[in-house]
Design a protein around this motif. Sequence first.
Motif, PDB file in Angstrom:
ATOM      1  N   PHE A   1      -6.635   6.755   6.190  1.00  0.00           N
ATOM      2  CA  PHE A   1      -5.835   7.475   7.431  1.00  0.00           C
ATOM      3  C   PHE A   1      -5.003   8.614   6.598  1.00  0.00           C
ATOM      4  O   PHE A   1      -4.935   9.733   7.055  1.00  0.00           O
ATOM      5  N   GLY A   2      -4.400   8.088   5.548  1.00  0.00           N
ATOM      6  CA  GLY A   2      -3.516   8.998   4.900  1.00  0.00           C
ATOM      7  C   GLY A   2      -4.189  10.399   4.021  1.00  0.00           C
ATOM      8  O   GLY A   2      -3.648  11.384   4.236  1.00  0.00           O
ATOM      9  N   ILE A   3      -5.403  10.163   3.714  1.00  0.00           N
ATOM     10  CA  ILE A   3      -6.444  11.135   3.127  1.00  0.00           C
ATOM     11  C   ILE A   3      -6.678  12.124   4.137  1.00  0.00           C
ATOM     12  O   ILE A   3      -6.685  13.212   4.213  1.00  0.00           O
ATOM     13  N   ILE A   4      -7.278  11.645   5.249  1.00  0.00           N
ATOM     14  CA  ILE A   4      -7.829  12.250   6.557  1.00  0.00           C
ATOM     15  C   ILE A   4      -6.393  13.053   7.084  1.00  0.00           C
ATOM     16  O   ILE A   4      -6.552  14.423   7.113  1.00  0.00           O
ATOM     17  N   HIS A   5      -5.489  12.453   7.094  1.00  0.00           N
ATOM     18  CA  HIS A   5      -4.252  13.184   7.662  1.00  0.00           C
ATOM     19  C   HIS A   5      -3.963  14.434   6.728  1.00  0.00           C
ATOM     20  O   HIS A   5      -3.455  15.244   7.415  1.00  0.00           O
TER      21      HIS A   5
ATOM     22  N   TRP B   1      -2.546  19.901  -0.322  1.00  0.00           N
ATOM     23  CA  TRP B   1      -2.612  18.413  -0.653  1.00  0.00           C
ATOM     24  C   TRP B   1      -2.756  17.943  -2.059  1.00  0.00           C
ATOM     25  O   TRP B   1      -2.261  17.222  -2.633  1.00  0.00           O
ATOM     26  N   LEU B   2      -3.542  19.152  -2.658  1.00  0.00           N
ATOM     27  CA  LEU B   2      -3.619  18.985  -4.015  1.00  0.00           C
ATOM     28  C   LEU B   2      -2.418  19.414  -4.858  1.00  0.00           C
ATOM     29  O   LEU B   2      -1.813  18.398  -5.868  1.00  0.00           O
ATOM     30  N   HIS B   3      -1.634  19.955  -4.412  1.00  0.00           N
ATOM     31  CA  HIS B   3      -0.266  20.543  -5.063  1.00  0.00           C
ATOM     32  C   HIS B   3       0.735  19.381  -4.742  1.00  0.00           C
ATOM     33  O   HIS B   3       1.707  19.030  -5.574  1.00  0.00           O
ATOM     34  N   ALA B   4       0.745  18.397  -3.775  1.00  0.00           N
ATOM     35  CA  ALA B   4       1.498  17.544  -3.234  1.00  0.00           C
ATOM     36  C   ALA B   4       0.942  16.052  -3.892  1.00  0.00           C
ATOM     37  O   ALA B   4       1.724  15.137  -3.787  1.00  0.00           O
ATOM     38  N   LEU B   5      -0.154  16.145  -4.353  1.00  0.00           N
ATOM     39  CA  LEU B   5      -0.685  14.820  -5.333  1.00  0.00           C
ATOM     40  C   LEU B   5       0.384  14.316  -6.304  1.00  0.00           C
ATOM     41  O   LEU B   5       0.485  12.871  -6.191  1.00  0.00           O
ATOM     42  N   PRO B   6       0.947  14.963  -7.112  1.00  0.00           N
ATOM     43  CA  PRO B   6       2.150  14.355  -7.914  1.00  0.00           C
ATOM     44  C   PRO B   6       3.066  13.638  -7.337  1.00  0.00           C
ATOM     45  O   PRO B   6       3.797  12.534  -7.867  1.00  0.00           O
ATOM     46  N   THR B   7       3.452  13.816  -6.118  1.00  0.00           N
ATOM     47  CA  THR B   7       4.482  13.265  -5.176  1.00  0.00           C
ATOM     48  C   THR B   7       4.078  11.712  -4.991  1.00  0.00           C
ATOM     49  O   THR B   7       4.981  10.936  -4.378  1.00  0.00           O
ATOM     50  N   GLN B   8       2.748  11.302  -5.330  1.00  0.00           N
ATOM     51  CA  GLN B   8       2.202  10.057  -5.001  1.00  0.00           C
ATOM     52  C   GLN B   8       3.069   9.136  -5.919  1.00  0.00           C
ATOM     53  O   GLN B   8       2.882   7.714  -5.868  1.00  0.00           O
ATOM     54  N   LEU B   9       3.560   9.553  -7.024  1.00  0.00           N
ATOM     55  CA  LEU B   9       4.444   8.699  -8.204  1.00  0.00           C
ATOM     56  C   LEU B   9       5.533   8.427  -7.273  1.00  0.00           C
ATOM     57  O   LEU B   9       6.180   7.118  -7.669  1.00  0.00           O
ATOM     58  N   PHE B  10       5.866   8.731  -6.189  1.00  0.00           N
ATOM     59  CA  PHE B  10       6.912   8.235  -5.350  1.00  0.00           C
ATOM     60  C   PHE B  10       6.642   6.681  -5.026  1.00  0.00           C
ATOM     61  O   PHE B  10       7.486   5.926  -4.592  1.00  0.00           O
ATOM     62  N   ALA B  11       5.330   6.553  -5.097  1.00  0.00           N
ATOM     63  CA  ALA B  11       4.989   5.015  -4.766  1.00  0.00           C
ATOM     64  C   ALA B  11       5.775   4.115  -5.557  1.00  0.00           C
ATOM     65  O   ALA B  11       6.131   2.952  -5.130  1.00  0.00           O
ATOM     66  N   ILE B  12       5.732   4.348  -6.762  1.00  0.00           N
ATOM     67  CA  ILE B  12       6.491   3.605  -7.734  1.00  0.00           C
ATOM     68  C   ILE B  12       7.874   3.143  -7.249  1.00  0.00           C
ATOM     69  O   ILE B  12       8.504   2.081  -7.396  1.00  0.00           O
ATOM     70  N   TYR B  13       8.701   4.153  -6.786  1.00  0.00           N
ATOM     71  CA  TYR B  13       9.900   4.037  -6.509  1.00  0.00           C
ATOM     72  C   TYR B  13      10.212   3.442  -5.118  1.00  0.00           C
ATOM     73  O   TYR B  13      10.885   2.471  -4.827  1.00  0.00           O
ATOM     74  N   ALA B  14       9.228   3.925  -4.239  1.00  0.00           N
ATOM     75  CA  ALA B  14       9.252   3.141  -3.045  1.00  0.00           C
ATOM     76  C   ALA B  14       8.957   1.671  -2.820  1.00  0.00           C
ATOM     77  O   ALA B  14       9.480   0.860  -2.211  1.00  0.00           O
ATOM     78  N   PHE B  15       8.332   1.132  -4.133  1.00  0.00           N
ATOM     79  CA  PHE B  15       8.120  -0.457  -4.128  1.00  0.00           C
ATOM     80  C   PHE B  15       9.305  -1.177  -4.292  1.00  0.00           C
ATOM     81  O   PHE B  15       9.514  -2.188  -3.885  1.00  0.00           O
ATOM     82  N   GLY B  16      10.505  -0.185  -4.854  1.00  0.00           N
ATOM     83  CA  GLY B  16      11.759  -0.945  -5.065  1.00  0.00           C
ATOM     84  C   GLY B  16      12.396  -1.218  -3.532  1.00  0.00           C
ATOM     85  O   GLY B  16      12.813  -2.310  -3.258  1.00  0.00           O
TER      86      GLY B  16
ATOM     87  N   LEU C   1      -6.960  17.137   6.621  1.00  0.00           N
ATOM     88  CA  LEU C   1      -7.049  17.999   7.937  1.00  0.00           C
ATOM     89  C   LEU C   1      -5.798  18.285   8.820  1.00  0.00           C
ATOM     90  O   LEU C   1      -5.981  19.002   9.755  1.00  0.00           O
ATOM     91  N   ILE C   2      -4.696  17.601   8.660  1.00  0.00           N
ATOM     92  CA  ILE C   2      -3.716  17.949   9.754  1.00  0.00           C
ATOM     93  C   ILE C   2      -2.449  18.334   8.880  1.00  0.00           C
ATOM     94  O   ILE C   2      -2.211  19.617   9.184  1.00  0.00           O
ATOM     95  N   TRP C   3      -1.886  17.667   7.932  1.00  0.00           N
ATOM     96  CA  TRP C   3      -0.559  18.147   7.425  1.00  0.00           C
ATOM     97  C   TRP C   3      -0.444  17.220   6.132  1.00  0.00           C
ATOM     98  O   TRP C   3      -0.737  15.877   5.958  1.00  0.00           O
ATOM     99  N   ALA C   4      -0.005  18.076   5.037  1.00  0.00           N
ATOM    100  CA  ALA C   4      -0.218  17.813   3.769  1.00  0.00           C
ATOM    101  C   ALA C   4       1.010  16.908   3.078  1.00  0.00           C
ATOM    102  O   ALA C   4       1.035  16.359   2.050  1.00  0.00           O
ATOM    103  N   GLY C   5       1.946  16.743   4.088  1.00  0.00           N
ATOM    104  CA  GLY C   5       3.142  16.097   3.647  1.00  0.00           C
ATOM    105  C   GLY C   5       3.185  14.774   4.038  1.00  0.00           C
ATOM    106  O   GLY C   5       3.981  13.780   4.204  1.00  0.00           O
TER     107      GLY C   5
END
Length: 434
Positions: free
Chosen positions: A113-117, A212-227, A120-124
Motif C-alpha cells: 500500500f505504501g509503495i503504491i501510495h 519518492w526516490l528523493h524521500a527514500l532516505p527518510t525510511q531510516l525513520f523506521a529505526i527511530y519510530a521503532f522506539g 501514484l498519489i503522494w510521495a510523503g
Amino acid sequence: MQTEIHRAGPVSLSERIQFIDVLRGMALFGILAANMRAFFAPLDAYGFIQVLYPGRADVIAQWMIDAFIQVKFVTIFSFLFGLGFAIQMSRAEERGVKFLGFYPRRLLALALFGIIHGLLIWAGDILLTYALSGAILLLFRKRQQKTLLWWAGSLFSLPIVVSIVFLGLWFSRWRPAWMIPKPPEMDKLHAIINIYAHGTVRQMLVQNWKNWLHALPTQLFAIYAFGLFALGMWVWRAGIVQNLDQYKPVLKKVCAWCLPIGLIANIYIATVLAVVRPGQVSYFAWAAGAITFLSAHILSAGYVSGLALLFLNENRRRYLMPFAAVGRMALTDYLMQSLVMTLFFYHYTTGLYGRVGPAIGIGITIVFYAAQVWFSNWWLKTHRFGPMEWLWRGMTYGKLPSMTKDELIPAQTPEIALAAAATEGAPPGAEPTA
C-alpha cells in the motif's frame, strides 16, 4: 460446540477498547493538518514553507501548526501501532493462533500500500516506513518490559546526541563541506509547482517518482519510530489502557507535567522556525533541532493523558465517540486524505497547487476532516470495515471477509477465523509524515 464457535468468532464491538479508536480518530486531524503544506506545495519546501508563503497570516498559521500539531500526531500514531501490535499478539495467543502465521503478510500488504501510495498519489507516504518498523518490532515480541523501555529511551535520546556531535563538528577544524547550509533552490521549487499546477498526468507521475526516490532516505525513520512502537507495546503489556480508571491519578500527573513543559518547548521551536531564515546558522536553531522529537513526545503524552481523562468522564465521553468511527477506518481515511487533497490541488481539477498557503490550508483541513467524521460514521452504520481495512484483511488472510453487517459471514477455515478474530478492532499501522 458453542464454546468453540464463540472462540472462533470475531471480537464483538463491546470488546474493542474504544478509547484507542477515539485517540486514533482525533489524531487523524493532526495528521491532515501537518501534511497539508505538502499537499499544496513541494515536499522539498516542507521544512521552510515560509519562503513560498511569507505573508503574516500564513506565517502565523504555520507557527500554530508547528507549535501544537507538527510531529505530535506522528508520535501518537507510531505509539498506537506498537500498542495495536501487542493487542493482536495477545489475542492471537489467547486463541491459540500462530502470530507469525499471519502478521508478516499483514506487514507486506501494508508495505505494498505504501509503495503504491508513494508512487501514484503522494510521495510523503509513511506506510512503508511503518511496515519496516513493524518488522523490527517482530524481533522484540518476546523481550522483557525493561528491554522495551531501554530501547525506547535510547532511541529518544539519539537526536540530542547527534545534534551535539554535529555542533561539535561545526566548530571544529574538521567541519565537512556538506554541513554548510545552502539557500533554498527557488527555481527548482517553482518548476515542481508548475508541473503539479499545470502539467500533464504523465509529468505529474514522473515527478511523483522523483519525489519518492528523493524521500527514500527518510525510511531510516523506521529505526527511530521503532522506539515509539516499543513504548506502545510496553503500555499495553503494563495494562494501562485496559485499566484507565485505576491509572487516573497517574494520568493526572502526566497531564499536569507534560502539557506545560511540552507547550513551552514546542512554542520555542515553532518561534525559531518562524524567525530564523533557512540556511542561517544559529545556536537557537541547533537547540530547537536537538529537542524537536523529545519535546513533541512530551506534548503528545500530555495530549493522550488529557484525552484519557476526558474519556473517563461519562458526560464528556459522548462528545468524543463520533471520532471513534474515524479511528476504526484509519487506513481508509489516511489514504483518502492524500487522494482527495492531491486531486483537489493538482492540475487534475483546480490546479491550485502553489497558490494556497497555510492560512487557507487550516480552513480546508477543518472542513475536510469534518466530512471524514460524517462519512466514517455513515459508512460504519452498514459496514463492518472501511474499504481499505477490508482489503488489508483479505490480503493478510488470503480471503476477503464479509463487508456489510447484514451479510452472512462465509465459511472459513479454523485458522483464518481465529486469525481474523485475533486482529478484529486492532489499530492499523497507518500514519503519514507529519
